[in-house]
Design a protein around this motif. Structure first.
Motif, PDB file in Angstrom:
ATOM      1  N   ASN A  72      -2.051  62.639 -60.496  1.00 42.41           N
ATOM      2  CA  ASN A  72      -2.478  61.416 -61.157  1.00 42.41           C
ATOM      3  C   ASN A  72      -3.015  60.371 -60.190  1.00 42.41           C
ATOM      4  OD1 ASN A  72      -1.767  62.369 -63.701  1.00 42.41           O
ATOM      5  ND2 ASN A  72       0.357  61.769 -63.409  1.00 42.41           N
ATOM      6  N   SER A  73      -3.106  60.704 -58.904  1.00 44.80           N
ATOM      7  CA  SER A  73      -3.539  59.709 -57.935  1.00 44.80           C
ATOM      8  C   SER A  73      -5.000  59.877 -57.539  1.00 44.80           C
ATOM      9  CB  SER A  73      -2.634  59.767 -56.699  1.00 44.80           C
ATOM     10  OG  SER A  73      -2.787  61.004 -56.037  1.00 44.80           O
ATOM     11  N   ALA A  74      -5.783  60.548 -58.372  1.00 39.05           N
ATOM     12  CA  ALA A  74      -7.211  60.707 -58.096  1.00 39.05           C
ATOM     13  C   ALA A  74      -7.839  59.327 -57.962  1.00 39.05           C
ATOM     14  CB  ALA A  74      -7.878  61.495 -59.217  1.00 39.05           C
ATOM     15  N   ARG A  75      -8.750  59.210 -56.991  1.00 37.31           N
ATOM     16  CA  ARG A  75      -9.370  57.917 -56.738  1.00 37.31           C
ATOM     17  C   ARG A  75     -10.814  58.102 -56.324  1.00 37.31           C
ATOM     18  NH1 ARG A  75      -5.740  54.017 -53.320  1.00 37.31           N
ATOM     19  NH2 ARG A  75      -6.846  54.730 -51.503  1.00 37.31           N
ATOM     20  N   ILE A  76     -11.666  57.245 -56.829  1.00 40.24           N
ATOM     21  CA  ILE A  76     -13.095  57.250 -56.499  1.00 40.24           C
ATOM     22  C   ILE A  76     -13.447  55.828 -56.069  1.00 40.24           C
ATOM     23  CG2 ILE A  76     -15.420  57.419 -57.483  1.00 40.24           C
ATOM     24  CD1 ILE A  76     -14.368  59.648 -59.286  1.00 40.24           C
ATOM     25  N   THR A  77     -14.283  55.726 -55.049  1.00 36.68           N
ATOM     26  CA  THR A  77     -14.679  54.409 -54.566  1.00 36.68           C
ATOM     27  C   THR A  77     -16.173  54.202 -54.755  1.00 36.68           C
ATOM     28  OG1 THR A  77     -15.019  55.239 -52.328  1.00 36.68           O
ATOM     29  CG2 THR A  77     -12.844  54.346 -52.832  1.00 36.68           C
ATOM     30  N   GLY A  78     -16.588  52.980 -54.671  1.00 33.40           N
ATOM     31  CA  GLY A  78     -17.997  52.656 -54.787  1.00 33.40           C
ATOM     32  C   GLY A  78     -18.288  51.281 -54.246  1.00 33.40           C
ATOM     33  N   LYS A  79     -19.553  50.982 -54.143  1.00 29.89           N
ATOM     34  CA  LYS A  79     -20.004  49.646 -53.747  1.00 29.89           C
ATOM     35  C   LYS A  79     -21.070  49.245 -54.753  1.00 29.89           C
ATOM     36  CE  LYS A  79     -20.729  46.894 -49.738  1.00 29.89           C
ATOM     37  NZ  LYS A  79     -19.374  46.446 -49.515  1.00 29.89           N
ATOM     38  N   VAL A  80     -20.757  48.227 -55.528  1.00 24.49           N
ATOM     39  CA  VAL A  80     -21.645  47.768 -56.590  1.00 24.49           C
ATOM     40  C   VAL A  80     -21.844  46.267 -56.451  1.00 24.49           C
ATOM     41  CG1 VAL A  80     -21.975  47.614 -59.086  1.00 24.49           C
ATOM     42  CG2 VAL A  80     -20.821  49.602 -58.114  1.00 24.49           C
ATOM     43  N   GLN A  81     -23.117  45.859 -56.376  1.00 26.05           N
ATOM     44  CA  GLN A  81     -23.462  44.448 -56.252  1.00 26.05           C
ATOM     45  C   GLN A  81     -22.728  43.793 -55.079  1.00 26.05           C
ATOM     46  OE1 GLN A  81     -25.832  42.599 -58.611  1.00 26.05           O
ATOM     47  NE2 GLN A  81     -26.340  44.714 -58.211  1.00 26.05           N
ATOM     48  N   GLU A 105      -9.343  54.639 -60.430  1.00 26.52           N
ATOM     49  CA  GLU A 105      -8.197  55.530 -60.299  1.00 26.52           C
ATOM     50  C   GLU A 105      -7.962  56.304 -61.583  1.00 26.52           C
ATOM     51  OE1 GLU A 105      -4.787  53.738 -58.517  1.00 26.52           O
ATOM     52  OE2 GLU A 105      -6.000  52.494 -57.220  1.00 26.52           O
ATOM     53  N   GLY A 106      -7.288  57.451 -61.444  1.00 24.05           N
ATOM     54  CA  GLY A 106      -6.975  58.299 -62.582  1.00 24.05           C
ATOM     55  C   GLY A 106      -6.262  57.528 -63.677  1.00 24.05           C
ATOM     56  N   GLY A 107      -6.499  57.919 -64.909  1.00 22.43           N
ATOM     57  CA  GLY A 107      -5.865  57.275 -66.041  1.00 22.43           C
ATOM     58  C   GLY A 107      -6.748  56.254 -66.736  1.00 22.43           C
ATOM     59  N   LEU A 108      -7.914  55.926 -66.156  1.00 23.96           N
ATOM     60  CA  LEU A 108      -8.819  54.975 -66.789  1.00 23.96           C
ATOM     61  C   LEU A 108      -9.572  55.643 -67.932  1.00 23.96           C
ATOM     62  CD1 LEU A 108     -10.452  53.296 -63.653  1.00 23.96           C
ATOM     63  CD2 LEU A 108      -8.688  52.334 -65.137  1.00 23.96           C
ATOM     64  N   SER A 109      -9.802  54.885 -68.997  1.00 22.71           N
ATOM     65  CA  SER A 109     -10.625  55.400 -70.092  1.00 22.71           C
ATOM     66  C   SER A 109     -12.096  55.287 -69.687  1.00 22.71           C
ATOM     67  CB  SER A 109     -10.376  54.575 -71.361  1.00 22.71           C
ATOM     68  OG  SER A 109     -10.940  53.275 -71.213  1.00 22.71           O
ATOM     69  N   LEU A 162     -22.965  59.402 -65.471  1.00 23.17           N
ATOM     70  CA  LEU A 162     -22.126  58.985 -64.353  1.00 23.17           C
ATOM     71  C   LEU A 162     -20.705  58.685 -64.836  1.00 23.17           C
ATOM     72  CD1 LEU A 162     -21.758  58.263 -61.369  1.00 23.17           C
ATOM     73  CD2 LEU A 162     -22.565  55.961 -61.918  1.00 23.17           C
ATOM     74  N   VAL A 163     -20.578  58.013 -65.962  1.00 18.81           N
ATOM     75  CA  VAL A 163     -19.252  57.720 -66.521  1.00 18.81           C
ATOM     76  C   VAL A 163     -18.529  59.021 -66.835  1.00 18.81           C
ATOM     77  CG1 VAL A 163     -18.035  56.741 -68.527  1.00 18.81           C
ATOM     78  CG2 VAL A 163     -19.835  55.435 -67.391  1.00 18.81           C
ATOM     79  N   GLU A 164     -19.223  59.977 -67.446  1.00 18.09           N
ATOM     80  CA  GLU A 164     -18.624  61.285 -67.762  1.00 18.09           C
ATOM     81  C   GLU A 164     -18.155  61.993 -66.492  1.00 18.09           C
ATOM     82  OE1 GLU A 164     -17.901  63.041 -70.548  1.00 18.09           O
ATOM     83  OE2 GLU A 164     -18.531  61.383 -71.833  1.00 18.09           O
ATOM     84  N   LEU A 165     -19.001  61.989 -65.470  1.00 17.49           N
ATOM     85  CA  LEU A 165     -18.675  62.635 -64.201  1.00 17.49           C
ATOM     86  C   LEU A 165     -17.438  62.006 -63.566  1.00 17.49           C
ATOM     87  CD1 LEU A 165     -19.702  64.600 -61.848  1.00 17.49           C
ATOM     88  CD2 LEU A 165     -20.646  62.512 -60.882  1.00 17.49           C
ATOM     89  N   VAL A 166     -17.413  60.680 -63.511  1.00 16.33           N
ATOM     90  CA  VAL A 166     -16.282  59.968 -62.916  1.00 16.33           C
ATOM     91  C   VAL A 166     -15.019  60.224 -63.725  1.00 16.33           C
ATOM     92  CG1 VAL A 166     -15.328  57.665 -62.485  1.00 16.33           C
ATOM     93  CG2 VAL A 166     -17.653  58.194 -61.770  1.00 16.33           C
ATOM     94  N   GLU A 202     -13.725  63.688 -63.053  1.00 15.22           N
ATOM     95  CA  GLU A 202     -13.131  63.807 -61.725  1.00 15.22           C
ATOM     96  C   GLU A 202     -11.780  63.099 -61.628  1.00 15.22           C
ATOM     97  OE1 GLU A 202     -14.834  62.924 -57.508  1.00 15.22           O
ATOM     98  OE2 GLU A 202     -16.286  64.132 -58.614  1.00 15.22           O
ATOM     99  N   LEU A 203     -11.638  61.991 -62.331  1.00 15.79           N
ATOM    100  CA  LEU A 203     -10.388  61.251 -62.303  1.00 15.79           C
ATOM    101  C   LEU A 203      -9.316  61.890 -63.185  1.00 15.79           C
ATOM    102  CD1 LEU A 203     -11.583  57.548 -62.445  1.00 15.79           C
ATOM    103  CD2 LEU A 203     -10.686  58.781 -60.464  1.00 15.79           C
TER     104      LEU A 203
END
Length: 98
Positions: A6-15, A22-26, A86-90, A93-94
């Motif tokens: 449950n600790s999957a995490r993805i990072t990004g830089k936006v604006q 993190e995992g568990g987000l809708s 992109l939302v589906e992919l993220v 993955e999460l």
């Protein structure tokens, strides 16, 4: 700090802002966090308290999300087909399926 499925995490830089997903987000939560700058200017994102002003999209720097599959560019509009993919992919993955 223990790590688990449950600790999957993805990072990004936006604006110009670092974001962490993190995992568990809708899917809606992912969309809101990736396109926070857009949500902060609209009346539809009530959870964006503290952002009293809008933010114009600045495409002078690439907005990216880093996933296991590589880097993906964040489009300026969260309602495009590219944004939806992109939302589906993220989300996938999460929240990996067993």
């Amino acid at each position: 700090m223990a790590t688990d499925a449950n600790s999957a995490r993805i990072t990004g830089k936006v604006q110009g802002r670092d974001i962490t997903l993190e995992g568990g987000l809708s899917k809606d939560e992912i969309r809101s966090r990736v396109w926070w700058w857009r949500a902060s200017g609209s009346g539809t994102a009530g959870e964006r308290d503290g952002h009293g002003h809008g933010h114009e999209y600045d495409d002078s720097q690439a907005d990216v999300i880093a996933t296991l599959g590589g880097y993906y560019r964040v489009s300026g509009d969260p309602r495009t087909q590219e944004a939806e993919e992109l939302v589906e992919l993220v989300y996938t993955e999460l929240n990996p399926a067993d």
